[in-house]
Scaffold this motif. Structure first.
Motif, PDB file in Angstrom:
ATOM      1  N   ASN A  98       0.816  -1.219   0.000  1.00 32.30           N
ATOM      2  CA  ASN A  98       0.000   0.000   0.000  1.00 32.30           C
ATOM      3  C   ASN A  98       0.847   1.264   0.000  1.00 32.30           C
ATOM      4  OD1 ASN A  98      -2.488  -1.401   0.082  1.00 32.30           O
ATOM      5  ND2 ASN A  98      -2.244  -1.729   2.299  1.00 32.30           N
ATOM      6  N   THR A 100       3.781   4.110  -1.474  1.00 36.97           N
ATOM      7  CA  THR A 100       4.282   4.768  -2.680  1.00 36.97           C
ATOM      8  C   THR A 100       5.770   4.511  -2.754  1.00 36.97           C
ATOM      9  OG1 THR A 100       2.594   6.499  -2.628  1.00 36.97           O
ATOM     10  CG2 THR A 100       4.607   6.956  -3.873  1.00 36.97           C
ATOM     11  N   ARG A 128       2.798   3.673  -7.298  1.00 36.00           N
ATOM     12  CA  ARG A 128       2.180   2.874  -6.251  1.00 36.00           C
ATOM     13  C   ARG A 128       2.767   1.473  -6.285  1.00 36.00           C
ATOM     14  NH1 ARG A 128       0.192   5.161  -2.176  1.00 36.00           N
ATOM     15  NH2 ARG A 128      -1.064   3.289  -1.779  1.00 36.00           N
TER      16      ARG A 128
END
Length: 342
Positions: A98, A100, A128
């Motif tokens: 989850n 970046t 992502r």
């Protein structure tokens, strides 16, 4: 590379109407469309032979992955217009799924026995962790440097970090290396263009008005012809200089074991009479007009002007080299676009 070939081949059909697009594709999870770098390159080399190295697990962080490509097969006498490093990002499942991610690619400028290597930042992408597809990095500066001084080719180094600066092992977030499927292994694409040489354009020429024959002897003006390549005949029934069909089959030449695409192409050729008077539809040069006049006076000493190509265009060929790299090469002056008297 096959997608690039089809796109470039399509652009060659519309070469004179081409519109410039962005130079490099940047981050892309799809096979990127060719930009102006691709369409203006003479040669595109896909380098797949490489040496891959991961950080020694006994060494302190950060994690990294290195790639070194063999540039021995790059064309001589050509300059780099652009270069891209491509690595596939699988979706993967990790504790950073989850997050970046910040992916950076560096040129290794110098290596040292007792301290960290000198690095030069080339490009960086932010994505992502769940992204899947090809990541594209601009490594033009490194490729240009290596082409000039091949001894400085120490490779590329890739780092991955999270938003909070935590170093991440590239493989753990889905960045595939040599252990991945063959179709998803990292590679480098380099675009080359030969140095431009001055070319003098052929000038259309007409005889002085007072020397023109009577209008009744003139050939039809090209605008009045049914089609630019329709049969045109001189007054005595002979066919005047024009373009004819010629298809070159690579299969017939026995080249399909190393040529990927195309299987052949329409090359055309020029044939026909360059008899006096040389009308504007014959695209005659000044020299051809004067040669025709001298031929009328001394036919045994000076031949007629010859029918030859006045405009040629390029054809792109996708093929394997001796090291199994895939090369997309734009071969110039392969297709006859128009004919005239020389």
């Amino acid at each position: 590379m096959l997608d690039l070939y089809h796109a470039v081949a399509g652009e060659e059909e519309e070469e004179e109407e081409a519109v410039s697009r962005p130079v490099l594709t940047g981050l892309s999870t799809q096979s990127p469309p060719p930009g102006s770098v691709v369409s203006h390159a003479d040669t595109v080399v896909s380098l797949v032979n490489m040496v891959e190295q991961d950080r020694d697990t006994s060494s302190p962080k950060p994690y990294w992955k290195e790639f070194r490509f063999d540039l021995a097969q790059v064309p001589a006498g050509e300059s780099v217009t652009a270069a891209e490093f491509r690595i596939y990002k699988a979706r993967g499942v990790s504790r950073h799924s989850n997050s970046t991610l910040h992916v950076s690619i560096y040129e290794i400028a110098a290596e040292h026995a007792n301290r960290e290597s000198n690095l030069f930042l080339l490009d960086a992408q932010q994505l992502r962790a769940g992204t899947e597809g090809w990541l594209v990095f601009d490594v033009t500066a490194a490729s240009s440097h290596w082409l000039v001084e091949r001894k400085y080719n120490l490779g590329l180094r890739l780092y991955v970090e999270t938003d909070n600066g935590l170093s991440v092992e590239p493989g753990s977030v889905g960045l595939l290396g040599r252990r991945g499927p063959r179709s998803k292994q990292p590679f480098m694409v380099t675009f080359f263009r030969a140095s431009a040489s001055p070319v003098r354009a052929t000038r259309a020429a007409k005889a002085p008005r007072r020397r023109q024959p009577k209008k009744s002897n003139d050939l039809p003006h090209p605008n009045k012809l049914p089609g630019i390549f329709d049969d045109v005949h001189a007054a005595d029934g002979r066919q005047v200089c024009r373009r004819h069909e010629l298809y070159v089959s690579f299969q017939d030449l026995g080249w399909l074991d190393w040529v990927i695409a195309p299987q052949g192409y329409s090359a055309y050729y020029c044939e026909g009479e360059c008899a006096f008077p040389l009308d504007s539809c014959m695209n005659a040069t000044n020299h051809a007009i004067l040669q025709s006049l001298v031929h009328l006076m001394k036919p045994e000493a000076v031949p007629k002007a010859c029918c030859a190509p006045t405009k040629l265009s390029a054809t792109s060929v996708l093929y394997y080299d001796s090291n199994n790299n895939v090369i997309l090469k734009k071969h110039r002056n392969m297709v006859v676009k128009s004919c005239g008297c020389h």
